[in-house]
Design an enzyme around this catalytic site. Sequence first.
Site, short mmCIF file in Angstrom:
data_model
loop_
_atom_site.label_atom_id
_atom_site.label_comp_id
_atom_site.label_asym_id
_atom_site.label_seq_id
_atom_site.Cartn_x
_atom_site.Cartn_y
_atom_site.Cartn_z
N HIS A 39 -4.30 1.91 7.28
CA HIS A 39 -2.94 2.44 7.39
C HIS A 39 -2.75 3.58 6.39
O HIS A 39 -2.24 4.66 6.76
CB HIS A 39 -1.94 1.31 7.11
CG HIS A 39 -0.51 1.75 7.19
ND1 HIS A 39 0.32 1.38 8.23
CD2 HIS A 39 0.25 2.51 6.36
CE1 HIS A 39 1.52 1.91 8.04
NE2 HIS A 39 1.50 2.60 6.89
N GLU A 40 -3.17 3.38 5.14
CA GLU A 40 -3.00 4.42 4.13
C GLU A 40 -3.92 5.61 4.38
O GLU A 40 -3.55 6.76 4.14
CB GLU A 40 -3.24 3.85 2.73
CG GLU A 40 -2.32 2.70 2.36
CD GLU A 40 -0.85 3.01 2.55
OE1 GLU A 40 -0.46 4.19 2.48
OE2 GLU A 40 -0.06 2.08 2.78
N GLN A 82 3.24 10.00 0.73
CA GLN A 82 4.48 9.22 0.86
C GLN A 82 5.39 9.35 -0.36
O GLN A 82 6.53 8.93 -0.31
CB GLN A 82 4.16 7.75 1.10
CG GLN A 82 3.65 7.44 2.50
CD GLN A 82 3.41 5.97 2.70
OE1 GLN A 82 2.39 5.42 2.28
NE2 GLN A 82 4.37 5.30 3.31
N CYS A 122 6.00 0.22 7.50
CA CYS A 122 5.67 1.41 6.70
C CYS A 122 6.86 1.73 5.81
O CYS A 122 8.00 1.76 6.28
CB CYS A 122 5.34 2.59 7.60
SG CYS A 122 4.88 4.09 6.70
N LEU A 123 6.59 1.98 4.54
CA LEU A 123 7.67 2.28 3.60
C LEU A 123 8.40 3.56 3.97
O LEU A 123 9.56 3.74 3.59
CB LEU A 123 7.11 2.38 2.18
CG LEU A 123 6.51 1.09 1.61
CD1 LEU A 123 5.95 1.33 0.22
CD2 LEU A 123 7.54 -0.02 1.60
N HIS A 127 -2.37 8.00 6.68
CA HIS A 127 -1.40 8.88 6.00
C HIS A 127 -2.10 10.11 5.42
O HIS A 127 -1.56 11.22 5.45
CB HIS A 127 -0.68 8.13 4.88
CG HIS A 127 0.51 7.35 5.34
ND1 HIS A 127 1.63 7.96 5.86
CD2 HIS A 127 0.77 6.01 5.32
CE1 HIS A 127 2.53 7.02 6.16
NE2 HIS A 127 2.02 5.84 5.85
N GLY A 166 0.83 -1.19 0.00
CA GLY A 166 0.00 0.00 0.00
C GLY A 166 0.87 1.24 0.00
O GLY A 166 2.00 1.22 0.48
#
Length: 240
Positions: A205-206, A120, A163-164, A209, A115
């Site tokens: 999660h996204e 991000q 998380c990226l 963000h 995701g």
Amino acid sequence: MAAGLCPRLRVFVASSRPLLAARSGALPQPLRRAGPAMPLAARARRGLGSSTAADPLAEDFATASDLRFESPLEVVKYPDPVLRARNKRISTFDANLRALADEMFDVMYKTDGIGLSAPQVGVNVQLMVFNPAGVKGEGEEIVLVNPVVYKSAKRLLVFEEGCLSFPGIYGNVLRPESVKIEAQDVTGAKIKVKLSGLPARVFQHEFDHLLGILFFDRMTMDVLETVCEELKVSSGLECI
């Protein structure tokens, strides 16, 4: 039709990799297998088309400048302030938006994620992409624009998330088992659907963000203590 914008329809499948960023040998706590998501896939898959949403508060919507990006995109790492900035709603659904979503998928796959949100990659707009399978050509590629959660399940589940924007850091996060959402797809078409299991977890999660919330904000103090040193090393974050 542009290449790569019409993935084959399949139901969501559970993934054994940690959420949103992968590491080898991880054993996340299990979730129930997600139910069939064909209605979402049929309406939210990447496609072609153009439309403009209603504009009740023009000042809250992204301009062409807000949606401008340069290739190749790269994942923004914490503590870059773009991750906490306000993300504007999108009202123009055009080739530029489709190109942005397409490049976000490419970045997500290259960085071993499942995701990714627009902030991000340095674009502060209400856009996310995800594919719980985490492999290009497998599973479902979903694009959600201007998402809103209108109902969350009372039952909460713990699952290990990564998380990226925080490479190599993983911790347990408590979230609702399922959510009901409203959003638009990349063509501007409205979507109203229930997500559960892994797709619900990735979405939440996204979605955080897009609100400027990061996954460590959701961790309990006990969990934060287990990742605090890693956070200090990677980002200088004083978490305790």
